[in-house]
Write a protein that holds these residues in place. Structure first.
Motif, mmCIF file in Angstrom:
data_model
loop_
_atom_site.group_PDB
_atom_site.id
_atom_site.type_symbol
_atom_site.label_atom_id
_atom_site.label_comp_id
_atom_site.label_asym_id
_atom_site.label_seq_id
_atom_site.Cartn_x
_atom_site.Cartn_y
_atom_site.Cartn_z
ATOM 1 N N GLU A 1 0.805 -1.229 0.000
ATOM 2 C CA GLU A 1 0.000 0.000 0.000
ATOM 3 C C GLU A 1 0.839 1.280 0.000
ATOM 4 O OE1 GLU A 1 0.155 -1.488 4.283
ATOM 5 O OE2 GLU A 1 -0.490 -2.385 2.404
ATOM 6 N N ASN A 2 2.071 1.235 0.451
ATOM 7 C CA ASN A 2 2.916 2.436 0.468
ATOM 8 C C ASN A 2 3.998 2.429 -0.610
ATOM 9 O OD1 ASN A 2 1.590 3.648 2.681
ATOM 10 N ND2 ASN A 2 2.716 2.320 4.083
ATOM 11 N N MET A 3 3.846 1.544 -1.584
ATOM 12 C CA MET A 3 4.873 1.467 -2.617
ATOM 13 C C MET A 3 4.886 2.739 -3.459
ATOM 14 S SD MET A 3 5.162 -2.483 -3.977
ATOM 15 C CE MET A 3 4.231 -2.099 -5.400
ATOM 16 N N SER A 4 6.068 3.072 -3.925
ATOM 17 C CA SER A 4 6.241 4.261 -4.752
ATOM 18 C C SER A 4 5.989 3.993 -6.231
ATOM 19 C CB SER A 4 7.659 4.812 -4.554
ATOM 20 O OG SER A 4 8.617 3.814 -4.881
ATOM 21 N N ILE A 5 5.755 2.724 -6.586
ATOM 22 C CA ILE A 5 5.475 2.342 -7.971
ATOM 23 C C ILE A 5 4.280 1.395 -7.984
ATOM 24 C CG2 ILE A 5 7.853 2.644 -8.798
ATOM 25 C CD1 ILE A 5 8.228 -0.387 -8.526
ATOM 26 N N GLU A 6 3.702 1.198 -9.155
ATOM 27 C CA GLU A 6 2.588 0.263 -9.311
ATOM 28 C C GLU A 6 3.111 -1.172 -9.301
ATOM 29 O OE1 GLU A 6 -0.667 1.126 -9.470
ATOM 30 O OE2 GLU A 6 -0.027 3.206 -9.147
ATOM 31 N N ILE A 7 2.227 -2.109 -9.010
ATOM 32 C CA ILE A 7 2.624 -3.521 -8.953
ATOM 33 C C ILE A 7 3.163 -3.994 -10.297
ATOM 34 C CG2 ILE A 7 1.757 -5.884 -8.671
ATOM 35 C CD1 ILE A 7 0.037 -4.845 -6.383
ATOM 36 N N ASP A 8 2.568 -3.553 -11.409
ATOM 37 C CA ASP A 8 3.068 -3.947 -12.734
ATOM 38 C C ASP A 8 4.524 -3.525 -12.933
ATOM 39 O OD1 ASP A 8 0.659 -5.109 -13.368
ATOM 40 O OD2 ASP A 8 -0.047 -3.430 -14.575
ATOM 41 N N GLU A 9 4.857 -2.331 -12.461
ATOM 42 C CA GLU A 9 6.235 -1.843 -12.576
ATOM 43 C C GLU A 9 7.162 -2.643 -11.666
ATOM 44 O OE1 GLU A 9 9.564 0.285 -13.823
ATOM 45 O OE2 GLU A 9 7.576 0.124 -14.732
ATOM 46 N N LEU A 10 6.684 -2.999 -10.486
ATOM 47 C CA LEU A 10 7.484 -3.837 -9.584
ATOM 48 C C LEU A 10 7.806 -5.161 -10.261
ATOM 49 C CD1 LEU A 10 8.643 -4.339 -6.663
ATOM 50 C CD2 LEU A 10 6.479 -5.504 -6.236
ATOM 51 N N LEU A 11 6.801 -5.782 -10.874
ATOM 52 C CA LEU A 11 7.022 -7.046 -11.574
ATOM 53 C C LEU A 11 8.047 -6.908 -12.683
ATOM 54 C CD1 LEU A 11 3.419 -8.458 -11.874
ATOM 55 C CD2 LEU A 11 5.264 -9.252 -10.410
ATOM 56 N N LYS A 12 7.929 -5.841 -13.447
ATOM 57 C CA LYS A 12 8.875 -5.590 -14.533
ATOM 58 C C LYS A 12 10.294 -5.527 -13.985
ATOM 59 C CE LYS A 12 9.996 -2.024 -17.932
ATOM 60 N NZ LYS A 12 11.077 -1.282 -17.311
ATOM 61 N N ARG A 13 10.457 -4.801 -12.882
ATOM 62 C CA ARG A 13 11.788 -4.652 -12.283
ATOM 63 C C ARG A 13 12.290 -5.962 -11.691
ATOM 64 N NH1 ARG A 13 11.397 1.420 -9.555
ATOM 65 N NH2 ARG A 13 10.671 2.424 -11.473
ATOM 66 N N LEU A 14 11.387 -6.761 -11.132
ATOM 67 C CA LEU A 14 11.791 -8.062 -10.608
ATOM 68 C C LEU A 14 12.270 -8.973 -11.736
ATOM 69 C CD1 LEU A 14 8.953 -8.721 -8.002
ATOM 70 C CD2 LEU A 14 11.327 -8.103 -7.516
#
Length: 77
Positions: free
Chosen positions: A50-63
């Motif tokens: 909930e406090n992430m600075s990016i969207e979940i889709d962007e997190l996945l991309k970075r992972l």
């Protein structure tokens, strides 16, 4: 959210994966890792998003961009 990941069993891969969560301001709750088999490690990371600075889709991309990540099996959020 929970992310299940298959990693190459090499030094630094897990810490690089966790760094992506850290940089996104995700609060890691648990990390579960099985003993690596045939050069692959299966890891489950649960985090508050909930406090992430990016969207979940962007997190996945970075992972996916982390060297040594073979695949991400699932995300539950």
């Amino acid at each position: 959210m929970t992310v299940q990941v298959v990693l190459n069993d090499k030094p630094g891969v897990l810490v690089n994966l966790l760094t992506v969560f850290y940089k996104a301001n995700a609060n890691i709750l648990t990390i579960n890792q099985n003993i690596p088999v045939k050069g692959k490690a299966f890891v489950s990371v649960s985090a508050r998003s909930e406090n992430m600075s990016i969207e979940i889709d962007e997190l996945l991309k970075r992972l996916f961009e982390v060297q040594g990540v073979i695949k991400i099996d699932s995300i539950v959020g």
